[in-house]
Design a protein around this motif. Structure first.
Motif, short mmCIF file in Angstrom:
data_model
loop_
_atom_site.label_atom_id
_atom_site.label_comp_id
_atom_site.label_asym_id
_atom_site.label_seq_id
_atom_site.Cartn_x
_atom_site.Cartn_y
_atom_site.Cartn_z
N VAL A 87 3.44 7.96 -8.51
CA VAL A 87 2.96 6.83 -7.70
C VAL A 87 2.74 5.62 -8.60
O VAL A 87 3.09 4.49 -8.24
CB VAL A 87 1.69 7.22 -6.91
CG1 VAL A 87 1.04 6.00 -6.29
CG2 VAL A 87 2.02 8.25 -5.85
N ASN B 170 -2.12 -1.08 -3.56
CA ASN B 170 -3.17 -0.06 -3.44
C ASN B 170 -2.53 1.26 -3.03
O ASN B 170 -1.36 1.31 -2.65
CB ASN B 170 -4.21 -0.51 -2.41
CG ASN B 170 -4.96 -1.74 -2.88
OD1 ASN B 170 -5.50 -1.75 -3.98
ND2 ASN B 170 -4.97 -2.77 -2.08
N GLU B 171 -3.31 2.32 -3.11
CA GLU B 171 -2.75 3.64 -2.79
C GLU B 171 -3.76 4.50 -2.06
O GLU B 171 -4.97 4.34 -2.23
CB GLU B 171 -2.30 4.34 -4.07
CG GLU B 171 -3.45 4.63 -5.00
CD GLU B 171 -3.02 5.00 -6.41
OE1 GLU B 171 -3.65 5.90 -6.98
OE2 GLU B 171 -2.08 4.38 -6.93
N ARG C 210 -4.34 12.94 -9.20
CA ARG C 210 -4.81 11.66 -9.73
C ARG C 210 -5.33 11.79 -11.16
O ARG C 210 -4.99 10.99 -12.03
CB ARG C 210 -5.91 11.08 -8.84
CG ARG C 210 -6.40 9.72 -9.32
CD ARG C 210 -7.50 9.16 -8.45
NE ARG C 210 -7.13 8.94 -7.09
CZ ARG C 210 -6.43 7.90 -6.65
NH1 ARG C 210 -5.99 7.00 -7.49
NH2 ARG C 210 -6.14 7.78 -5.37
N LEU D 56 -3.94 8.68 -1.55
CA LEU D 56 -3.36 9.98 -1.86
C LEU D 56 -4.02 11.03 -0.98
O LEU D 56 -5.25 11.13 -0.95
CB LEU D 56 -3.58 10.33 -3.34
CG LEU D 56 -3.08 9.28 -4.35
CD1 LEU D 56 -3.43 9.71 -5.77
CD2 LEU D 56 -1.59 9.04 -4.20
N HIS E 176 0.87 -1.17 0.00
CA HIS E 176 0.00 0.00 0.00
C HIS E 176 0.91 1.22 0.00
O HIS E 176 1.87 1.28 0.76
CB HIS E 176 -0.90 0.02 1.25
CG HIS E 176 -2.06 0.94 1.11
ND1 HIS E 176 -3.35 0.49 0.90
CD2 HIS E 176 -2.15 2.29 1.12
CE1 HIS E 176 -4.17 1.52 0.80
NE2 HIS E 176 -3.46 2.64 0.93
N VAL E 177 0.63 2.17 -0.86
CA VAL E 177 1.42 3.40 -0.97
C VAL E 177 0.57 4.55 -0.44
O VAL E 177 -0.55 4.77 -0.90
CB VAL E 177 1.81 3.66 -2.45
CG1 VAL E 177 2.51 5.01 -2.58
CG2 VAL E 177 2.68 2.53 -2.97
N GLU F 287 4.47 1.91 -8.42
CA GLU F 287 3.66 0.69 -8.37
C GLU F 287 4.00 -0.26 -9.52
O GLU F 287 4.12 -1.47 -9.31
CB GLU F 287 2.18 1.06 -8.42
CG GLU F 287 1.72 1.80 -7.19
CD GLU F 287 0.30 2.36 -7.31
OE1 GLU F 287 -0.32 2.20 -8.38
OE2 GLU F 287 -0.17 2.96 -6.34
#
Length: 196
Positions: free
Chosen positions: A149, A166-167, A141, A169, A128-129, A153
Motif C-alpha cells: 500500500v 490516506n488509507e 501495518r 486497511l 484514499h486507498v 501511495e
C-alpha cells in the motif's frame, strides 16, 4: 462543499459481489447523500492488454478502452481505490491498469530541464486507498509496514502528484462477523460523506 469523486473498484472478480464491492457501495451512498458527484470505474470490466516493454509504455498508444478512465481521472478531485491484497500486493489486473493509464504525457510530463518525469501532471487531486486482507490489519501495518500500500501511495500516486493519500486497511476478512462487516460499511459511509 461538494467534490468530484472517482471510485476505482480494483477487485479483479466481477462475477460475484465481494466485500470490496460492498465497501465501495457504502462509500458511494455516503458521498451521494452529502452531495458529492460520483463516477465509478470497475477495472474487472475493462478490456486492455498488459504492457510488456518500456518502449511500449513510453511511446505506445493508450488502449481505446482506457481513454474514458483517463478522462475520469482528470475529472476527479478525489480518487478512492478499493482492492483486496493478493499475495501481499494489489491484484495484477489493477497494477496493469495503473501501468496503462499512468503514462508519460498523461500522468507526468517533461520539465524545462528535459527530465521526463519532472512535472507531476495529476497534482491537485487527493486519494484514499481501501485495502482488504486475510491477515490482521495491525500485523500488515506494523510487521510488514504496509509495504504494498505504501508503494502504491509513494511510487505511483505520489509520483504523479496525487496527495494527500490516506488509507483504510481492513483485516481478517475471511472470518468477519456480521457486526464487524456492518461497522466497516458504516465507516465507509461516513468517509464517503466527508469525501475522505
Amino acid at each position: 462543499m461538494s467534490k468530484r469523486i472517482l471510485l476505482i473498484q480494483g477487485h479483479p472478480d466481477s462475477s460475484e459481489l465481494h466485500l470490496c464491492h460492498a465497501l465501495a457501495r457504502s462509500y458511494a451512498e455516503g458521498a451521494a447523500e452529502a452531495g458529492h458527484v460520483l463516477r465509478k470505474l470497475s477495472v474487472a470490466e475493462l478490456d486492455f492488454p498488459l504492457l510488456r516493454s518500456q518502449k511500449e509504455w513510453e511511446q505506445g498508444v493508450v488502449p481505446a478502452s482506457l481513454v474514458p478512465a483517463q478522462n475520469d481521472i482528470l475529472w476527479a478531485e478525489h480518487i478512492v481505490f478499493f482492492f483486496p491484497l493478493w499475495l501481499g500486493d494489489m491484484p495484477a489486473l489493477l497494477k496493469g491498469f495503473l501501468e496503462q493509464v499512468a503514462r508519460p504525457g498523461f500522468a507526468f510530463t517533461r520539465d524545462e530541464g528535459g527530465k521526463p518525469w519532472g512535472n507531476k501532471a495529476l497534482t491537485g487531486r487527493s486519494a484514499h486507498v481501501v485495502a482488504t486482507m486475510g491477515m490482521p490489519a495491525l500485523i500488515y501495518r506494523w510487521y510488514f509496514r504496509a509495504h504494498s500500500v505504501k508503494s502504491l501511495e509513494r511510487n505511483i500516486l505520489g509520483f504523479v502528484g496525487i496527495a494527500p493519500v490516506n488509507e483504510t486497511l481492513i483485516g481478517m476478512t475471511g472470518n468477519m462477523k456480521k457486526e464487524d462487516v456492518a461497522k466497516c460499511l458504516e465507516k465507509m459511509r461516513r468517509l464517503g460523506g466527508k469525501a475522505g
